[in-house]
Design a protein around this motif. Sequence first.
Motif: not given
Length: 410
Positions: A25, A28, A91-92, A210
């Motif tokens: 993440p 990202q 990212m998610e 997340r």
Amino acid sequence: MPDGKASPMKRRTGQDRSITRHWRPATQAVRGGTARSEWGETSEALFLTSGYAYDCAGDAAARFAGDQAGMTYSRLQNPTVEMLEQRIALMEGAEACRTMATGMAAMTAALLCQLQMGDHVVAGRAAFGSCRWLVDTLLPKFGIETTVVDARDPQAFVDAVRPNTKVFFFETPANPTMDVVDLRAVCDIARARGITSVVDNAFATPALQRPMEFGADVVAYSATKMMDGQGRVLAGAVCGTEDWITNTLLPFTRNTGPTLSAFNAWVVLKGLETLDLRIRRQSENALAVGRFIEARVPRILHPGLPSHPQHNLAMTQMAACGPIFAFEVADGRRQAHGLLDALELIDISNNIGDSRSLMTHPASTTHASVAEDKRLEMGVTENLLRLNVGLEDPDDLVEDLDQALTSVGL
């Protein structure tokens, strides 16, 4: 180049998932979704345009029919906005993302796009004031039934389910009482019953939590908060599967128009580059400040502290607990407002997620529109203050809080 032509340099992009899928993440947040123009710019380009031109009428028809890739109108697509959407999705860990003009536009769209008269929603009682307004006021106006539960108890969701229940909607940590919801338990309950779980993850962001890794179907954000992180623009985002985003959310947003501006998208892209650094440092600062306050006030609500009743759960779901927490004074609004007025460094502000430390009295600001009985049900009392800890030296923040607490007899 002198002739005005772009360099023929190879352009690397973040759109090829075969390249980007293994990135973490934090990577990202800096590079995910990047699409460079023929000029090879290193910083994302800002495309300030409402419309797009076509080489021929057939191309225009093909794009509107969905037979040709490309942009048609910035209410639907914009290169800068699309980069942000791809970056947040990466990212998610989501298949797709759509951005919105504000966080509340994201929450509203995430609910209304999939609900109709006769449906039922189960929502967490502790929530941002406008989110409670959606549940308590807006949805019932359209014939959508709602039940509010203590989201800290997964069994409360089970007990509230009806044959027409379509959505579970909750925040974790919740604003402003910092209730923590057992993501895996509640999302498993929803999935087993064919119910869509919608999680407001604005306090944590994908840098710290997340929800899809715990089974959430839809994750919604006020990107105004930590994602921008510097109090500059408004933005929202909704993540989900490609099918849900394309066939459920997009028809709603296409025709209702809660569109994020390209400029605001560009600002949030810049904010995401430092998100991991900021949110982790602010989490550390918030723990230091929280430990100081804990010894001075009747009650503190900070998931990062062992005194929080759901501390262990928070530590299993979150990489850190973020910059925001709440605490109570002893003597209601008079003492709460007195403490705010005595602050010299920390600003009085209802915003959160900023790099500056901010404090507010939710009962008279963010939750002032919520009926008193509902505020009390949520735990938003006249004694409660919410603090967003910024990037200042925590010793300076402690000194400011020390003198302010002393001035009101705490």
